[in-house]
Design a protein around this motif. Structure first.
Motif, PDB file in Angstrom:
ATOM      1  N   ALA A 172      43.474  35.111  31.310  1.00  0.00           N
ATOM      2  CA  ALA A 172      43.474  33.833  32.022  1.00  0.00           C
ATOM      3  C   ALA A 172      44.694  33.717  32.935  1.00  0.00           C
ATOM      4  O   ALA A 172      44.608  33.166  34.041  1.00  0.00           O
ATOM      5  CB  ALA A 172      43.434  32.674  31.034  1.00  0.00           C
ATOM      6  N   ALA A 173      45.822  34.257  32.502  1.00  0.00           N
ATOM      7  CA  ALA A 173      47.027  34.238  33.337  1.00  0.00           C
ATOM      8  C   ALA A 173      46.846  35.112  34.575  1.00  0.00           C
ATOM      9  O   ALA A 173      47.278  34.752  35.675  1.00  0.00           O
ATOM     10  CB  ALA A 173      48.236  34.698  32.525  1.00  0.00           C
ATOM     11  N   VAL A 174      46.183  36.252  34.411  1.00  0.00           N
ATOM     12  CA  VAL A 174      45.889  37.120  35.563  1.00  0.00           C
ATOM     13  C   VAL A 174      44.971  36.385  36.525  1.00  0.00           C
ATOM     14  O   VAL A 174      45.206  36.345  37.739  1.00  0.00           O
ATOM     15  CB  VAL A 174      45.245  38.455  35.114  1.00  0.00           C
ATOM     16  CG1 VAL A 174      44.753  39.256  36.313  1.00  0.00           C
ATOM     17  CG2 VAL A 174      46.223  39.281  34.291  1.00  0.00           C
ATOM     18  N   GLU A 175      43.925  35.782  35.985  1.00  0.00           N
ATOM     19  CA  GLU A 175      42.956  35.070  36.812  1.00  0.00           C
ATOM     20  C   GLU A 175      43.617  33.918  37.577  1.00  0.00           C
ATOM     21  O   GLU A 175      43.358  33.725  38.770  1.00  0.00           O
ATOM     22  CB  GLU A 175      41.824  34.554  35.932  1.00  0.00           C
ATOM     23  CG  GLU A 175      40.643  34.041  36.704  1.00  0.00           C
ATOM     24  CD  GLU A 175      39.456  33.734  35.809  1.00  0.00           C
ATOM     25  OE1 GLU A 175      38.430  33.333  36.384  1.00  0.00           O
ATOM     26  OE2 GLU A 175      39.529  33.888  34.583  1.00  0.00           O
ATOM     27  N   ALA A 176      44.473  33.167  36.914  1.00  0.00           N
ATOM     28  CA  ALA A 176      45.167  32.057  37.571  1.00  0.00           C
ATOM     29  C   ALA A 176      46.060  32.556  38.695  1.00  0.00           C
ATOM     30  O   ALA A 176      46.126  31.949  39.771  1.00  0.00           O
ATOM     31  CB  ALA A 176      45.981  31.263  36.548  1.00  0.00           C
ATOM     32  N   PRO A 186      41.867  47.165  35.743  1.00  0.00           N
ATOM     33  CA  PRO A 186      42.469  47.930  36.830  1.00  0.00           C
ATOM     34  C   PRO A 186      43.756  48.608  36.364  1.00  0.00           C
ATOM     35  O   PRO A 186      44.346  48.217  35.348  1.00  0.00           O
ATOM     36  CB  PRO A 186      42.762  46.861  37.882  1.00  0.00           C
ATOM     37  CG  PRO A 186      42.972  45.615  37.094  1.00  0.00           C
ATOM     38  CD  PRO A 186      42.026  45.727  35.924  1.00  0.00           C
ATOM     39  N   PRO A 187      44.222  49.590  37.124  1.00  0.00           N
ATOM     40  CA  PRO A 187      45.502  50.210  36.791  1.00  0.00           C
ATOM     41  C   PRO A 187      46.651  49.242  37.081  1.00  0.00           C
ATOM     42  O   PRO A 187      46.468  48.235  37.782  1.00  0.00           O
ATOM     43  CB  PRO A 187      45.557  51.436  37.701  1.00  0.00           C
ATOM     44  CG  PRO A 187      44.695  51.072  38.869  1.00  0.00           C
ATOM     45  CD  PRO A 187      43.610  50.181  38.307  1.00  0.00           C
ATOM     46  N   LEU A 229      46.383  42.498  44.220  1.00  0.00           N
ATOM     47  CA  LEU A 229      45.766  41.211  43.954  1.00  0.00           C
ATOM     48  C   LEU A 229      44.332  41.190  44.488  1.00  0.00           C
ATOM     49  O   LEU A 229      43.418  40.739  43.801  1.00  0.00           O
ATOM     50  CB  LEU A 229      46.620  40.127  44.621  1.00  0.00           C
ATOM     51  CG  LEU A 229      46.487  38.728  44.094  1.00  0.00           C
ATOM     52  CD1 LEU A 229      47.847  38.060  44.098  1.00  0.00           C
ATOM     53  CD2 LEU A 229      45.543  37.933  44.923  1.00  0.00           C
ATOM     54  N   ASP A 230      44.117  41.696  45.687  1.00  0.00           N
ATOM     55  CA  ASP A 230      42.770  41.720  46.274  1.00  0.00           C
ATOM     56  C   ASP A 230      41.823  42.632  45.496  1.00  0.00           C
ATOM     57  O   ASP A 230      40.644  42.319  45.344  1.00  0.00           O
ATOM     58  CB  ASP A 230      42.822  42.138  47.742  1.00  0.00           C
ATOM     59  CG  ASP A 230      43.364  41.041  48.635  1.00  0.00           C
ATOM     60  OD1 ASP A 230      43.236  39.849  48.272  1.00  0.00           O
ATOM     61  OD2 ASP A 230      43.927  41.358  49.697  1.00  0.00           O
ATOM     62  N   GLU A 231      42.328  43.764  45.011  1.00  0.00           N
ATOM     63  CA  GLU A 231      41.483  44.667  44.219  1.00  0.00           C
ATOM     64  C   GLU A 231      41.012  43.987  42.939  1.00  0.00           C
ATOM     65  O   GLU A 231      39.847  44.089  42.554  1.00  0.00           O
ATOM     66  CB  GLU A 231      42.231  45.958  43.884  1.00  0.00           C
ATOM     67  CG  GLU A 231      42.462  46.850  45.087  1.00  0.00           C
ATOM     68  CD  GLU A 231      43.413  48.004  44.805  1.00  0.00           C
ATOM     69  OE1 GLU A 231      43.314  49.000  45.527  1.00  0.00           O
ATOM     70  OE2 GLU A 231      44.262  47.897  43.885  1.00  0.00           O
ATOM     71  N   VAL A 232      41.907  43.282  42.299  1.00  0.00           N
ATOM     72  CA  VAL A 232      41.556  42.604  41.046  1.00  0.00           C
ATOM     73  C   VAL A 232      40.635  41.422  41.330  1.00  0.00           C
ATOM     74  O   VAL A 232      39.705  41.162  40.563  1.00  0.00           O
ATOM     75  CB  VAL A 232      42.817  42.175  40.272  1.00  0.00           C
ATOM     76  CG1 VAL A 232      42.465  41.325  39.071  1.00  0.00           C
ATOM     77  CG2 VAL A 232      43.597  43.409  39.846  1.00  0.00           C
ATOM     78  N   ARG A 233      40.833  40.744  42.429  1.00  0.00           N
ATOM     79  CA  ARG A 233      39.942  39.645  42.806  1.00  0.00           C
ATOM     80  C   ARG A 233      38.491  40.142  42.839  1.00  0.00           C
ATOM     81  O   ARG A 233      37.583  39.458  42.397  1.00  0.00           O
ATOM     82  CB  ARG A 233      40.347  39.073  44.158  1.00  0.00           C
ATOM     83  CG  ARG A 233      39.515  37.869  44.579  1.00  0.00           C
ATOM     84  CD  ARG A 233      39.990  37.279  45.893  1.00  0.00           C
ATOM     85  NE  ARG A 233      41.224  36.522  45.670  1.00  0.00           N
ATOM     86  CZ  ARG A 233      42.385  36.752  46.294  1.00  0.00           C
ATOM     87  NH1 ARG A 233      42.476  37.709  47.198  1.00  0.00           N
ATOM     88  NH2 ARG A 233      43.440  36.029  46.031  1.00  0.00           N
ATOM     89  N   GLY A 237      36.385  36.438  33.634  1.00  0.00           N
ATOM     90  CA  GLY A 237      37.640  37.119  33.895  1.00  0.00           C
ATOM     91  C   GLY A 237      37.435  38.620  33.785  1.00  0.00           C
ATOM     92  O   GLY A 237      36.396  39.152  34.144  1.00  0.00           O
ATOM     93  N   LEU A 238      38.433  39.319  33.261  1.00  0.00           N
ATOM     94  CA  LEU A 238      38.365  40.766  33.099  1.00  0.00           C
ATOM     95  C   LEU A 238      37.937  41.150  31.685  1.00  0.00           C
ATOM     96  O   LEU A 238      37.333  42.186  31.475  1.00  0.00           O
ATOM     97  CB  LEU A 238      39.718  41.408  33.415  1.00  0.00           C
ATOM     98  CG  LEU A 238      40.197  41.276  34.854  1.00  0.00           C
ATOM     99  CD1 LEU A 238      41.655  41.726  34.981  1.00  0.00           C
ATOM    100  CD2 LEU A 238      39.317  42.073  35.801  1.00  0.00           C
ATOM    101  N   ILE A 239      38.276  40.307  30.711  1.00  0.00           N
ATOM    102  CA  ILE A 239      37.967  40.578  29.307  1.00  0.00           C
ATOM    103  C   ILE A 239      36.846  39.631  28.877  1.00  0.00           C
ATOM    104  O   ILE A 239      37.040  38.405  28.886  1.00  0.00           O
ATOM    105  CB  ILE A 239      39.201  40.344  28.398  1.00  0.00           C
ATOM    106  CG1 ILE A 239      40.378  41.216  28.815  1.00  0.00           C
ATOM    107  CG2 ILE A 239      38.837  40.546  26.928  1.00  0.00           C
ATOM    108  CD1 ILE A 239      40.286  42.651  28.426  1.00  0.00           C
ATOM    109  N   PRO A 240      35.678  40.143  28.506  1.00  0.00           N
ATOM    110  CA  PRO A 240      34.610  39.247  28.059  1.00  0.00           C
ATOM    111  C   PRO A 240      34.916  38.645  26.688  1.00  0.00           C
ATOM    112  O   PRO A 240      35.632  39.240  25.898  1.00  0.00           O
ATOM    113  CB  PRO A 240      33.386  40.166  27.991  1.00  0.00           C
ATOM    114  CG  PRO A 240      33.940  41.536  27.801  1.00  0.00           C
ATOM    115  CD  PRO A 240      35.289  41.546  28.457  1.00  0.00           C
TER     116      PRO A 240
END
Length: 92
Positions: free
Chosen positions: A26-30, A71-72, A77-81, A88-91
């Motif tokens: 959630a912190a990554v997503e924010a 991601p590595p 930021l754009d790659e992760v977007r 998010g990244l973790i279901p």
């Protein structure tokens, strides 16, 4: 849960670690949503460290599908977007 970190391999993460990983996710997503590159870099590092710390390396010879692909550490930021889903990244 099997989590792949691109460029590193897969990790077997116990179910009891998923809640904490979702908090880090959630912190990554924010950070991605706000466009804050500095916060994004530290949040992504914390998420990857969380997977490495909670998980055990999945056998390299196993051909099991990953439940989540991260991601590595040097991802932008754009790659992760582009990788983010509604969960998010973790279901979970």
């Amino acid at each position: 849960m099997i989590v792949r970190i691109l460029g590193e391999g897969q990790f077997d993460v116990p179910q009891d670690a998923v809640t904490r990983l979702n908090e880090l996710d959630a912190a990554v997503e924010a950070a991605v949503e706000s466009g804050d590159a500095a916060t994004f870099t530290s949040a992504l590092a914390a998420l990857l460290d969380g997977v490495r710390g909670a998980g055990a390396p999945h056998p390299a010879e196993a051909l099991d599908e990953s439940d989540s692909i991260l991601p590595p550490a040097d991802a932008t930021l754009d790659e992760v977007r582009g990788l983010l889903t509604d969960e998010g990244l973790i279901p979970g």
